[in-house]
Design a protein around this motif. Structure first.
Motif, short mmCIF file in Angstrom:
data_model
loop_
_atom_site.label_atom_id
_atom_site.label_comp_id
_atom_site.label_asym_id
_atom_site.label_seq_id
_atom_site.Cartn_x
_atom_site.Cartn_y
_atom_site.Cartn_z
N UNK A 1 -14.29 -36.09 54.21
CA UNK A 1 -13.96 -34.72 54.58
C UNK A 1 -14.55 -33.73 53.58
N UNK A 2 -15.63 -33.10 53.97
CA UNK A 2 -16.28 -32.12 53.10
C UNK A 2 -17.29 -31.33 53.91
N UNK A 3 -17.31 -30.04 53.70
CA UNK A 3 -18.34 -29.20 54.31
C UNK A 3 -18.38 -29.28 55.82
N UNK A 4 -19.56 -29.64 56.37
CA UNK A 4 -19.76 -29.64 57.81
C UNK A 4 -18.92 -30.70 58.52
N UNK A 5 -18.53 -31.76 57.82
CA UNK A 5 -17.74 -32.81 58.47
C UNK A 5 -16.25 -32.57 58.35
N UNK A 6 -15.85 -31.44 57.78
CA UNK A 6 -14.45 -31.19 57.55
C UNK A 6 -13.70 -30.96 58.86
N UNK B 1 -10.97 -29.26 59.18
CA UNK B 1 -10.43 -27.91 59.21
C UNK B 1 -11.50 -26.86 58.96
N UNK B 2 -12.68 -27.02 59.53
CA UNK B 2 -13.74 -26.04 59.40
C UNK B 2 -14.25 -25.93 57.99
N UNK B 3 -14.33 -24.73 57.47
CA UNK B 3 -14.86 -24.52 56.12
C UNK B 3 -13.76 -24.50 55.07
N UNK B 4 -12.57 -24.86 55.44
CA UNK B 4 -11.46 -24.86 54.50
C UNK B 4 -11.63 -26.02 53.51
N UNK B 5 -11.53 -25.75 52.22
CA UNK B 5 -11.76 -26.77 51.19
C UNK B 5 -10.46 -27.28 50.58
N UNK B 6 -9.30 -26.93 51.16
CA UNK B 6 -8.03 -27.32 50.54
C UNK B 6 -7.85 -28.83 50.49
N UNK B 7 -8.16 -29.53 51.58
CA UNK B 7 -8.01 -30.99 51.59
C UNK B 7 -8.95 -31.61 50.59
N UNK B 8 -10.18 -31.13 50.57
CA UNK B 8 -11.18 -31.66 49.65
C UNK B 8 -10.76 -31.46 48.19
N UNK B 9 -10.31 -30.27 47.89
CA UNK B 9 -9.89 -29.99 46.52
C UNK B 9 -8.66 -30.81 46.14
N UNK B 10 -7.76 -31.05 47.11
CA UNK B 10 -6.55 -31.79 46.83
C UNK B 10 -6.86 -33.23 46.43
N UNK B 11 -7.87 -33.85 47.07
CA UNK B 11 -8.20 -35.25 46.79
C UNK B 11 -9.45 -35.38 45.93
N UNK B 12 -9.86 -34.28 45.31
CA UNK B 12 -11.14 -34.27 44.59
C UNK B 12 -11.20 -35.29 43.46
N UNK B 13 -10.18 -35.37 42.66
CA UNK B 13 -10.19 -36.32 41.54
C UNK B 13 -10.21 -37.77 42.04
N UNK C 1 -13.75 -38.68 43.10
CA UNK C 1 -14.64 -39.03 41.99
C UNK C 1 -14.25 -40.37 41.38
N UNK C 2 -12.94 -40.60 41.26
CA UNK C 2 -12.47 -41.85 40.68
C UNK C 2 -12.93 -43.05 41.49
N UNK C 3 -12.94 -42.92 42.82
CA UNK C 3 -13.31 -44.03 43.69
C UNK C 3 -14.82 -44.11 43.92
N UNK C 4 -15.58 -43.16 43.39
CA UNK C 4 -17.04 -43.24 43.46
C UNK C 4 -17.67 -42.69 44.72
N UNK C 5 -16.93 -41.90 45.49
CA UNK C 5 -17.54 -41.27 46.66
C UNK C 5 -18.46 -40.14 46.21
N UNK C 6 -19.58 -39.94 46.89
CA UNK C 6 -20.46 -38.83 46.54
C UNK C 6 -19.77 -37.49 46.82
N UNK C 7 -20.01 -36.55 45.93
CA UNK C 7 -19.33 -35.26 46.09
C UNK C 7 -20.30 -34.13 45.84
N UNK C 8 -20.63 -33.86 44.59
CA UNK C 8 -21.52 -32.76 44.26
C UNK C 8 -22.42 -33.14 43.11
#
Ligand SMILES: [Zn+2]
Length: 69
Positions: free
Chosen positions: A40-45, A47-59, A62-69
């Motif tokens: 869940x990020x960007x175009x595949x989100x 909830x549209x362009x809302x980044x709340x879910x992404x920011x909530x699970x951001x750490x 990264x910990x699990x090694x998913x590509x992010x930024x």
């Protein structure tokens, strides 16, 4: 008097229909969790362009090694 062996146990009986429900439910929940943490990020989100879910699970992302930024 009959001696009962110490390692005697009763097998767990789980009907196939109940097992299928548990496996299907667990799979669906795991896929939802996998999506929100890993994809869940960007175009595949969802909830549209809302980044709340992404920011909530951001750490966790990264910990699990998913590509992010
Ligand atoms: Zn990141």
């Amino acid at each position: 008097m009959t001696a009962i062996p110490a390692d005697s146990s009763t097998p767990v009986v789980l009907p196939v229909s109940k097992a299928v429900l548990w496996l299907a439910g667990t799979t669906v929940l795991a896929l939802i969790l996998y999506y929100f943490i890993g994809i869940d990020q960007g175009a595949t989100s969802v909830f549209g362009n809302d980044m709340h879910v992404h920011e909530f699970v951001h750490d966790a992302r990264h910990f699990l090694g998913f590509p992010c930024h």
